[in-house]
Write an enzyme that holds these catalytic residues in place. Structure first.
Site, short mmCIF file in Angstrom:
data_model
loop_
_atom_site.label_atom_id
_atom_site.label_comp_id
_atom_site.label_asym_id
_atom_site.label_seq_id
_atom_site.Cartn_x
_atom_site.Cartn_y
_atom_site.Cartn_z
N LYS A 95 1.98 0.70 -5.49
CA LYS A 95 2.04 2.01 -6.13
C LYS A 95 0.83 2.25 -7.05
CE LYS A 95 5.99 2.50 -4.19
NZ LYS A 95 5.83 2.80 -2.78
N ASP A 96 0.60 3.53 -7.36
CA ASP A 96 -0.52 3.92 -8.22
C ASP A 96 -0.44 3.22 -9.57
OD1 ASP A 96 -1.24 5.60 -6.23
OD2 ASP A 96 -0.83 7.46 -7.29
N LYS A 97 -1.62 3.01 -10.18
CA LYS A 97 -1.65 2.46 -11.53
C LYS A 97 -1.46 3.57 -12.56
CE LYS A 97 -4.46 0.01 -14.92
NZ LYS A 97 -5.68 -0.78 -15.21
#
Length: 672
Positions: free
Chosen positions: A296-298
């Site tokens: 997942k995105d940071k």
């Protein structure tokens, strides 16, 4: 707006021709929320508090019918030979960071101890790493040290752990190359049934006999050895005995191995692998004991499912306070029967907020705020409707290439594919502008070549850089040392860079295909062939082989297929290329980078890129939007400059491996 370097990797070609608008995303962390959609089409539960063990999801409401025609169809290349002379790849044990497991001071003391072993007689040298009361943490220390320093042996005098050089390693390293001795001890420690290890060619029969005698004397109960001839050169191959009795485990160990605990992880401003490293260190287990469906995105708040083995629900709950300090919240903690598999998800749901909306171009100074808002309302409506019906070009997003970095990941990947390891290391350590600690450490290494001093400057929060600097300090910065530096990274990290290069080529191919061949399906295009009763994608186990079909002239004339069914290959060694001008384009594009004869394998780094097929277009599902005036007031209730602006809220689902920022870019017609 992003830097120009980001825009280079994401072409400026769009599928729709609406005007678009400007705006700001990720102004605050709550503006970008990602919720995983599991393989059954359910949103991952977003509970705020940790549940008691055994509790299950209370919400049985499923997502609307979730289309899957945009999912990447990955070619599988899982053939592994167990014949003598062909080594079986060993599983990665995850990203061991001894700074996290031991603490920085003890880790540095261990590094110094290893350097001392080179210069002195190791028989009398021993180092205490301290006491570890938790048996899981002791196991993690033992495995991490043996993986990082296979020439060391660990001794437990409970609860203390000590290390000294393994005398068997010293004896073997006098018979074979040092890197071969290290790799052999890693092979022995892994004990993968049916695996083999092959030493380099050795045409001296007496020397081979000495190696055989040593291996049979010290490891004869575990392995069997054999000399074999390959193209006129003789080598020794070693494999584990198949009739070897497995190590007898205690009832407690057998029970622990069978424990799997599932949970929902909510993280803020953290990479998935970074979050796993923190949790593994706190629990005293390996990062590889965690499984998940996707990264997942940071820069977001993300919710995703995870499973950890050997940890009970109760023990996991006991650590939640520690995790929360690092920006992680756990919920839906419960026992399950098996781990998760990467890719076992349908996609992700996004809740996004775009602030400070404004039209493209100069705004008429005579226009009132109401007129500008009315115009923006028209622009937003047209843009959202276009993307609903036409979708967007399925580009890989800037984060695939290292958004905002001076040297982007695809350039590192190209150097690796050309097997120029020294250049790849120098590109990897190219500093950013400014004097932040990471850039200072990188700059120091490039200017002085002193990996040890650079390691002392590198922040603890940069595990990849620290792992590589340790290896460069030990093996040197020549071609061989640079190979060892890349091998110090887990496979998933090494392969990221060549994948980034292939992603850039795919992005360029997508733009070229649409610009030169238009929006109709053409003869020679690749489409995914579906048969009656077949699902829209690979089956959930990922075992189906995608049926790739080449469009015929008759099918082009009859318009049998739509543009949403067209696939483009990601470069690799198992894919076929389009049988039209795009096939020629791929060959010329790779030749331009010196990859005409590239096999998309980097044997020295154990990398193999089979390639995959990615849909040209992607379509958001369940897309909804809301336009409203910003509530811009400060702490004293005074209106701020933003109070007269509009904000746009967007909610939609995307298939796995599709990028929300690319969907938003098509809507807004600007680089974000």
């Amino acid at each position: 707006m992003k830097q120009d370097s980001d825009a280079v990797n994401v072409p400026a070609y769009f599928i729709s021709n609406h005007e678009g608008f400007y705006g700001s995303i990720k102004s605050i962390i709550e503006d970008f929320v990602v919720t995983e959609i599991d393989i059954n089409g359910k949103y991952v539960e977003r509970a705020a508090a940790t549940q008691t063990p055994g509790s299950a999801c209370s919400d049985d409401k499923t997502c609307a019918k979730f289309k899957q025609n945009s999912r990447s169809l990955v070619s599988q290349d899982g053939d592994v030979s167990s014949e003598w002379g062909v080594d079986t790849p060993l599983p990665s044990l995850g990203s061991f960071d001894l700074d996290v497991i031991l603490g920085q001071s003890v880790s540095e003391e261990l590094e110094q101890f290893v350097l001392t072993l080179r210069d002195k007689n190791p028989a009398e040298l021993e180092l205490s790493l301290g006491s570890f009361t938790d048996k899981h943490q002791r196991a993690s220390v033992h495995r991490a040290i043996r993986h990082r320093f296979p020439f060391l042996m660990t001794i437990t005098i409970q609860p203390e752990i000590r290390v000294r050089e393994d005398p068997d390693y010293r004896e073997l390293s006098q018979l074979v190359k040092e890197d071969e001795a290290e790799d052999f001890f890693r092979f022995i420690d892994a004990k993968v049934q049916g695996s083999s290890y092959t030493f380099g060619p050795d045409d001296n029969k007496e020397h081979r006999t000495a190696v055989h005698h040593f291996l049979n004397r010290r490891f004869g109960k575990l392995v069997e050895t054999k000399s074999f001839n390959d193209q006129g050169r003789t080598s020794i191959s070693v494999r584990l005995r198949e009739n070897r009795r497995p190590k007898k485990r205690t009832a407690e160990e057998r029970k622990e191995e069978d424990i799997y605990t599932a949970f929902t992880l909510c993280k803020e401003n953290l990479e998935t692998l970074e979050a796993i490293s923190y949790m593994a260190a706190a629990l005293g287990i390996l990062p590889s004991d965690f499984t998940y469906a996707g990264i997942k995105d940071k820069r977001a708040i993300t919710y995703q499912s995870m499973v950890v083995k050997k940890i009970s629900p109760q023990r996991l709950i006991e650590k939640t306070a520690i995790f929360e300090k690092k920006g992680m919240r756990l919920s839906q903690v419960r026992s399950v029967s098996e781990p998760l598999r990467l890719g076992r998800l349908q996609g992700n749901h996004f809740d996004l907020v775009v602030r400070n909306l404004r039209p493209h171009g100069a705004t008429d100074t005579h226009s009132s705020g109401a007129e500008i808002h009315t115009r923006l309302g028209v622009l937003v409506k047209e843009a959202v409707e276009n993307v609903k019906t036409k979708g967007f070009v399925n580009y890989y997003g800037p984060q695939r290439f290292g958004s905002g970095q001076s040297i982007q990941s695809d350039r590192v990947g190209l150097a690796l594919l050309k097997e120029d390891m020294v250049s790849a290391v120098h590109l990897f350590f190219t500093p950013e502008e400014g004097d932040d600690p990471q850039s200072q450490a990188k700059r120091h290494f490039l200017q002085t070549g002193n990996a040890k001093e650079a390691l002392a400057l590198m922040p603890l929060s940069k595990p990849r850089e620290r792992l590589m600097l340790r290896a460069l300090n030990r093996y040197g910065s020549g071609p061989g040392g640079c190979v060892q530096a890349w091998l110090s990274l887990p496979h998933s990290m090494r392969v990221f860079y060549p994948h980034a290069y292939c992603s850039r080529v795919w992005n360029e191919a997508a733009a070229h295909r649409l610009q030169t061949m238009g929006h109709c399906v053409r003869q020679g295009d690749l489409v995914w062939m579906q048969t009656a009763g077949q699902n829209n994608t690979l089956d959930t186990a990922g075992t189906s082989t995608p049926q790739i079909h080449v469009v015929t002239e008759e099918e082009e004339q009859a318009r049998v297929y739509t543009l949403q069914q067209v696939l483009l290959p990601m470069p690799g060694n198992t894919v076929k290329y389009p049988e039209n001008t795009m096939g020629t384009w791929y060959k010329e594009r790779l030749a331009r980078d010196g990859l005409s004869d590239c096999r998309f394998r980097v044997s020295s780094l154990k990398l193999n890129l089979p390639g995959c097929y990615r849909p040209l277009l992607a379509v958001p599902h369940n897309l909804s939007n809301q336009l409203q005036r910003a509530a811009g007031v400060d702490g004293g209730g005074i209106q701020t400059a933003e109070s007269n602006s509009l904000i746009l809220t967007l909610n939609f689902d995307l298939d796995s491996s599709c990028y929300a920022t690319i969907c938003l870019r098509e809507i807004m017609k600007c680089d974000l």
